[in-house]
Design a protein around this motif. Sequence first.
Motif, PDB file in Angstrom:
ATOM      1  N   SER A  68       8.349  58.968  80.982  1.00 60.58           N
ATOM      2  CA  SER A  68       7.140  58.671  81.766  1.00 60.58           C
ATOM      3  C   SER A  68       7.426  57.843  83.020  1.00 60.58           C
ATOM      4  O   SER A  68       6.509  57.574  83.787  1.00 60.58           O
ATOM      5  CB  SER A  68       6.134  57.915  80.896  1.00 60.58           C
ATOM      6  OG  SER A  68       6.594  56.605  80.630  1.00 60.58           O
ATOM      7  N   LEU A  69       8.673  57.449  83.250  1.00 60.51           N
ATOM      8  CA  LEU A  69       8.990  56.599  84.399  1.00 60.51           C
ATOM      9  C   LEU A  69       8.776  57.334  85.717  1.00 60.51           C
ATOM     10  O   LEU A  69       9.242  58.466  85.882  1.00 60.51           O
ATOM     11  CB  LEU A  69      10.443  56.125  84.343  1.00 60.51           C
ATOM     12  CG  LEU A  69      10.777  55.068  83.318  1.00 60.51           C
ATOM     13  CD1 LEU A  69      12.268  54.761  83.378  1.00 60.51           C
ATOM     14  CD2 LEU A  69       9.980  53.816  83.559  1.00 60.51           C
ATOM     15  N   PRO A  70       8.121  56.671  86.666  1.00 60.38           N
ATOM     16  CA  PRO A  70       7.962  57.291  87.983  1.00 60.38           C
ATOM     17  C   PRO A  70       9.256  57.249  88.798  1.00 60.38           C
ATOM     18  O   PRO A  70       9.521  58.139  89.590  1.00 60.38           O
ATOM     19  CB  PRO A  70       6.869  56.452  88.644  1.00 60.38           C
ATOM     20  CG  PRO A  70       6.910  55.134  87.944  1.00 60.38           C
ATOM     21  CD  PRO A  70       7.401  55.406  86.556  1.00 60.38           C
ATOM     22  N   ASP A  71      10.070  56.201  88.614  1.00 64.22           N
ATOM     23  CA  ASP A  71      11.309  56.052  89.371  1.00 64.22           C
ATOM     24  C   ASP A  71      12.460  55.789  88.396  1.00 64.22           C
ATOM     25  O   ASP A  71      12.636  54.677  87.904  1.00 64.22           O
ATOM     26  CB  ASP A  71      11.183  54.900  90.365  1.00 64.22           C
ATOM     27  CG  ASP A  71      12.432  54.729  91.214  1.00 64.22           C
ATOM     28  OD1 ASP A  71      13.233  55.683  91.279  1.00 64.22           O
ATOM     29  OD2 ASP A  71      12.608  53.656  91.797  1.00 64.22           O
ATOM     30  N   ALA A 104      15.849  62.474  91.807  1.00 63.77           N
ATOM     31  CA  ALA A 104      14.617  61.807  92.287  1.00 63.77           C
ATOM     32  C   ALA A 104      14.751  61.348  93.717  1.00 63.77           C
ATOM     33  O   ALA A 104      15.736  61.186  94.292  1.00 63.77           O
ATOM     34  CB  ALA A 104      14.295  60.614  91.396  1.00 63.77           C
TER      35      ALA A 104
END
Length: 104
Positions: A68-71, A104
């Motif tokens: 679930s981490l955005p970064d 990313a």
Amino acid sequence: MIQQQIVSSDISWASEANIRYWESVRENPYHKLRLADAYLARINVGDWSQRKERASWLKNYVGDILRSLPDVKEAYGDPHIRGMVRELWGEPGVTRLKARAEAA
């Protein structure tokens, strides 16, 4: 030299400050991962009979947070989190985390 005595109110202030801090950061996924790393360290010195079950639970918990981490770059850059991933999933887990961070 005068030594200052620590009274119970001094200790309770420190304890309350600690509680306030963790309440303020409890929803931050990176702090959750750091706490999970500390929990993993406690599991590794704990009772053998429950170690596998607790590690399995922690593996699912950490996996959900990592997905679930955005970064992911921040997680990969933290040596504590990277070490925890290595402990739970081995080197292939770190390789996957690195690939996600580079993408990313």
